[in-house]
Design a protein around this motif. Structure first.
Motif, PDB file in Angstrom:
ATOM      1  N   VAL A 289      14.890  14.411  -7.314  1.00  0.00           N
ATOM      2  CA  VAL A 289      14.636  15.807  -7.693  1.00  0.00           C
ATOM      3  C   VAL A 289      13.148  16.118  -7.637  1.00  0.00           C
ATOM      4  N   GLU A 290      12.339  15.194  -8.125  1.00  0.00           N
ATOM      5  CA  GLU A 290      10.883  15.387  -8.082  1.00  0.00           C
ATOM      6  C   GLU A 290      10.403  15.533  -6.642  1.00  0.00           C
ATOM      7  N   ALA A 291      10.910  14.684  -5.756  1.00  0.00           N
ATOM      8  CA  ALA A 291      10.494  14.735  -4.355  1.00  0.00           C
ATOM      9  C   ALA A 291      10.924  16.040  -3.697  1.00  0.00           C
ATOM     10  N   LEU A 292      12.179  16.442  -3.920  1.00  0.00           N
ATOM     11  CA  LEU A 292      12.664  17.676  -3.294  1.00  0.00           C
ATOM     12  C   LEU A 292      11.938  18.906  -3.841  1.00  0.00           C
ATOM     13  N   ASP A 293      11.666  18.918  -5.149  1.00  0.00           N
ATOM     14  CA  ASP A 293      10.932  20.049  -5.732  1.00  0.00           C
ATOM     15  C   ASP A 293       9.533  20.155  -5.138  1.00  0.00           C
ATOM     16  N   ALA A 294       8.868  19.015  -4.968  1.00  0.00           N
ATOM     17  CA  ALA A 294       7.519  19.025  -4.404  1.00  0.00           C
ATOM     18  C   ALA A 294       7.543  19.515  -2.962  1.00  0.00           C
ATOM     19  N   LEU A 295       8.526  19.070  -2.200  1.00  0.00           N
ATOM     20  CA  LEU A 295       8.631  19.502  -0.801  1.00  0.00           C
ATOM     21  C   LEU A 295       8.908  21.006  -0.713  1.00  0.00           C
TER      22      LEU A 295
ATOM     23  N   PHE B   2       0.823  -1.210   0.000  1.00  0.00           N
ATOM     24  CA  PHE B   2       0.000   0.000   0.000  1.00  0.00           C
ATOM     25  C   PHE B   2       0.860   1.265   0.000  1.00  0.00           C
ATOM     26  N   PRO B   3       1.761   1.416  -0.979  1.00  0.00           N
ATOM     27  CA  PRO B   3       2.572   2.634  -1.019  1.00  0.00           C
ATOM     28  C   PRO B   3       1.709   3.871  -1.200  1.00  0.00           C
ATOM     29  N   SER B   4       2.102   4.956  -0.536  1.00  0.00           N
ATOM     30  CA  SER B   4       1.402   6.233  -0.684  1.00  0.00           C
ATOM     31  C   SER B   4       1.962   6.979  -1.894  1.00  0.00           C
ATOM     32  N   SER B   5       1.241   7.972  -2.355  1.00  0.00           N
ATOM     33  CA  SER B   5       1.734   8.787  -3.466  1.00  0.00           C
ATOM     34  C   SER B   5       2.312  10.092  -2.933  1.00  0.00           C
ATOM     35  N   LEU B   6       3.258  10.630  -3.676  1.00  0.00           N
ATOM     36  CA  LEU B   6       3.857  11.908  -3.301  1.00  0.00           C
ATOM     37  C   LEU B   6       2.793  13.001  -3.277  1.00  0.00           C
ATOM     38  N   ALA B   7       1.865  12.952  -4.213  1.00  0.00           N
ATOM     39  CA  ALA B   7       0.806  13.967  -4.278  1.00  0.00           C
ATOM     40  C   ALA B   7      -0.057  13.934  -3.019  1.00  0.00           C
ATOM     41  N   ASP B   8      -0.377  12.728  -2.539  1.00  0.00           N
ATOM     42  CA  ASP B   8      -1.200  12.623  -1.332  1.00  0.00           C
ATOM     43  C   ASP B   8      -0.451  13.147  -0.112  1.00  0.00           C
ATOM     44  N   VAL B   9       0.841  12.852  -0.035  1.00  0.00           N
ATOM     45  CA  VAL B   9       1.633  13.350   1.084  1.00  0.00           C
ATOM     46  C   VAL B   9       1.666  14.873   1.078  1.00  0.00           C
ATOM     47  N   MET B  10       1.892  15.470  -0.082  1.00  0.00           N
ATOM     48  CA  MET B  10       1.968  16.930  -0.153  1.00  0.00           C
ATOM     49  C   MET B  10       0.611  17.573   0.105  1.00  0.00           C
ATOM     50  N   ALA B  11      -0.466  16.888  -0.261  1.00  0.00           N
ATOM     51  CA  ALA B  11      -1.806  17.431  -0.010  1.00  0.00           C
ATOM     52  C   ALA B  11      -2.098  17.530   1.479  1.00  0.00           C
ATOM     53  N   SER B  12      -1.398  16.735   2.283  1.00  0.00           N
ATOM     54  CA  SER B  12      -1.612  16.766   3.728  1.00  0.00           C
ATOM     55  C   SER B  12      -0.809  17.866   4.416  1.00  0.00           C
ATOM     56  N   ARG B  13      -0.055  18.661   3.636  1.00  0.00           N
ATOM     57  CA  ARG B  13       0.764  19.762   4.160  1.00  0.00           C
ATOM     58  C   ARG B  13       1.707  19.252   5.256  1.00  0.00           C
ATOM     59  N   PRO B  14       2.656  18.401   4.897  1.00  0.00           N
ATOM     60  CA  PRO B  14       3.534  17.782   5.892  1.00  0.00           C
ATOM     61  C   PRO B  14       4.446  18.782   6.584  1.00  0.00           C
ATOM     62  N   ARG B  15       4.746  18.498   7.836  1.00  0.00           N
ATOM     63  CA  ARG B  15       5.663  19.341   8.611  1.00  0.00           C
ATOM     64  C   ARG B  15       6.978  18.638   8.932  1.00  0.00           C
ATOM     65  N   LEU B  16       6.977  17.317   8.850  1.00  0.00           N
ATOM     66  CA  LEU B  16       8.221  16.590   9.112  1.00  0.00           C
ATOM     67  C   LEU B  16       8.253  15.347   8.220  1.00  0.00           C
ATOM     68  N   VAL B  17       9.314  15.246   7.409  1.00  0.00           N
ATOM     69  CA  VAL B  17       9.418  14.166   6.422  1.00  0.00           C
ATOM     70  C   VAL B  17      10.852  13.627   6.431  1.00  0.00           C
ATOM     71  N   ALA B  18      10.991  12.334   6.283  1.00  0.00           N
ATOM     72  CA  ALA B  18      12.296  11.708   6.079  1.00  0.00           C
ATOM     73  C   ALA B  18      12.391  11.262   4.632  1.00  0.00           C
ATOM     74  N   VAL B  19      13.484  11.619   3.971  1.00  0.00           N
ATOM     75  CA  VAL B  19      13.716  11.235   2.575  1.00  0.00           C
ATOM     76  C   VAL B  19      14.964  10.358   2.531  1.00  0.00           C
ATOM     77  N   LEU B  20      14.837   9.168   1.985  1.00  0.00           N
ATOM     78  CA  LEU B  20      15.959   8.236   1.891  1.00  0.00           C
ATOM     79  C   LEU B  20      16.360   8.084   0.431  1.00  0.00           C
ATOM     80  N   GLU B  21      17.600   8.444   0.119  1.00  0.00           N
ATOM     81  CA  GLU B  21      18.115   8.351  -1.248  1.00  0.00           C
ATOM     82  C   GLU B  21      19.129   7.209  -1.352  1.00  0.00           C
ATOM     83  N   GLU B  22      18.777   6.177  -2.108  1.00  0.00           N
ATOM     84  CA  GLU B  22      19.645   5.027  -2.329  1.00  0.00           C
ATOM     85  C   GLU B  22      20.075   4.358  -1.025  1.00  0.00           C
ATOM     86  N   VAL B  23      19.184   4.332  -0.062  1.00  0.00           N
ATOM     87  CA  VAL B  23      19.444   3.573   1.161  1.00  0.00           C
ATOM     88  C   VAL B  23      19.174   2.110   0.846  1.00  0.00           C
TER      89      VAL B  23
END
Length: 271
Positions: free
Chosen positions: A177-183, A101-122
């Motif tokens: 890049v897409e994730a960082l731009d959206a954030l 049940f992965p979430s979408s980036l659009a849904d996360v941004m619609a919730s106006r997040p205040r704290l997010v962890a981003v993992l790049e090539e972990v």
């Protein structure tokens, strides 16, 4: 009772330890009473079936009551069958098959997040799962796995979340890049956890942790590239006061996420 470790259902469940089978079926394994309890409590609609040994059934009465209340399919199995399904060497007598049940980036941004962890090539599933657990504990709004980061539905990653996978939105497969731009477009300050950065205490005293924050964590061996760092607002290092050579990724993530959580709560007067 299912007593044949080579029965079609048992073999189909066991194959979910492999990424290609998870991708093909949209299913994954959840092992152990604690993680299964969280799946049933928070997302019962995702649970396809539950395999339980008689001993685990007797020990985990609350889990079994919740499973019956949710009208889940429960199969009593022998220890040999459970061992054939589970990914661990010494399973705890309970494995659920759930829908991914992965979430979408659009849904996360619609919730106006205040704290997010981003993992790049972990790449380490234990690290990824632990960060999801920490993010949940710190009250984060989402975890985003970009690039070729490990599949969070990997059995080891799922175990490391200890059920937090069912509490916090997890986005997978998006470009960094897409994730960082959206954030950034959403008003979120992007901080990179990197050895080249400023002291974490400086970022705290400058007020950078008070508002919406995303922490970017890079590959365990290579960290973040210079190009990736230029796409963030500030690089920050967790200071080491003792003789340890470094902190592992999950430990550093715990410090960073909790520092932001403390600062945000203090700034809002809810500390």
């Amino acid at each position: 009772m299912i007593d044949n470790p080579r029965s079609p259902r048992v073999r189909a469940a066991a194959k979910l330890a492999k990424k290609n089978q998870r991708a093909e079926t949209g299913l994954f394994l959840v092992e152990g009473p604690q993680a299964v309890a969280e799946a049933i409590r928070f997302r019962p609609e995702l649970v396809r079936e539950l395999f339980v040994t008689p001993q685990a059934r007797d020990r985990a009465g609350a889990v079994m009551r919740d499973a019956r209340a949710a009208e889940l399919r429960v199969e009593i199995v022998t220890d040999a069958v459970l061992e054939a399904i589970a990914d661990t060497v010494t399973p705890q007598g309970m494995v659920a098959v759930c829908e991914t049940f992965p979430s979408s980036l659009a849904d996360v941004m619609a919730s106006r997040p205040r704290l997010v962890a981003v993992l790049e090539e972990v790449r380490d599933p234990g690290n990824a799962g632990t960060v999801i657990r920490v993010a949940d504990a710190a009250g984060a709004d989402a975890v985003i796995l970009t690039g070729t980061s490990v599949d969070p539905f990997n059995p080891k990653a799922v175990r490391a979340t200890t059920g937090s996978l069912f509490h916090v939105p997890v986005v997978v497969g998006v470009d960094l890049v897409e994730a960082l731009d959206a954030l950034r477009d959403g008003g979120v300050l992007i901080l990179a956890a990197d050895i080249s950065g400023d002291d974490l205490l400086a970022a705290r005293s400058d007020g950078d942790l008070d508002g919406p924050t995303a922490w970017l964590f890079g590959n365990e061996a290579r960290g973040l590239t210079t190009e990736q760092l230029t796409r963030t607002d500030r690089a920050v290092i967790v200071p080491i006061y003792g003789s340890a050579e470094s902190l592992n990724l999950a430990t550093a993530a715990a410090v960073c996420l909790y520092e932001s959580a403390f600062a945000q709560r203090a700034a809002s007067g809810s500390a």
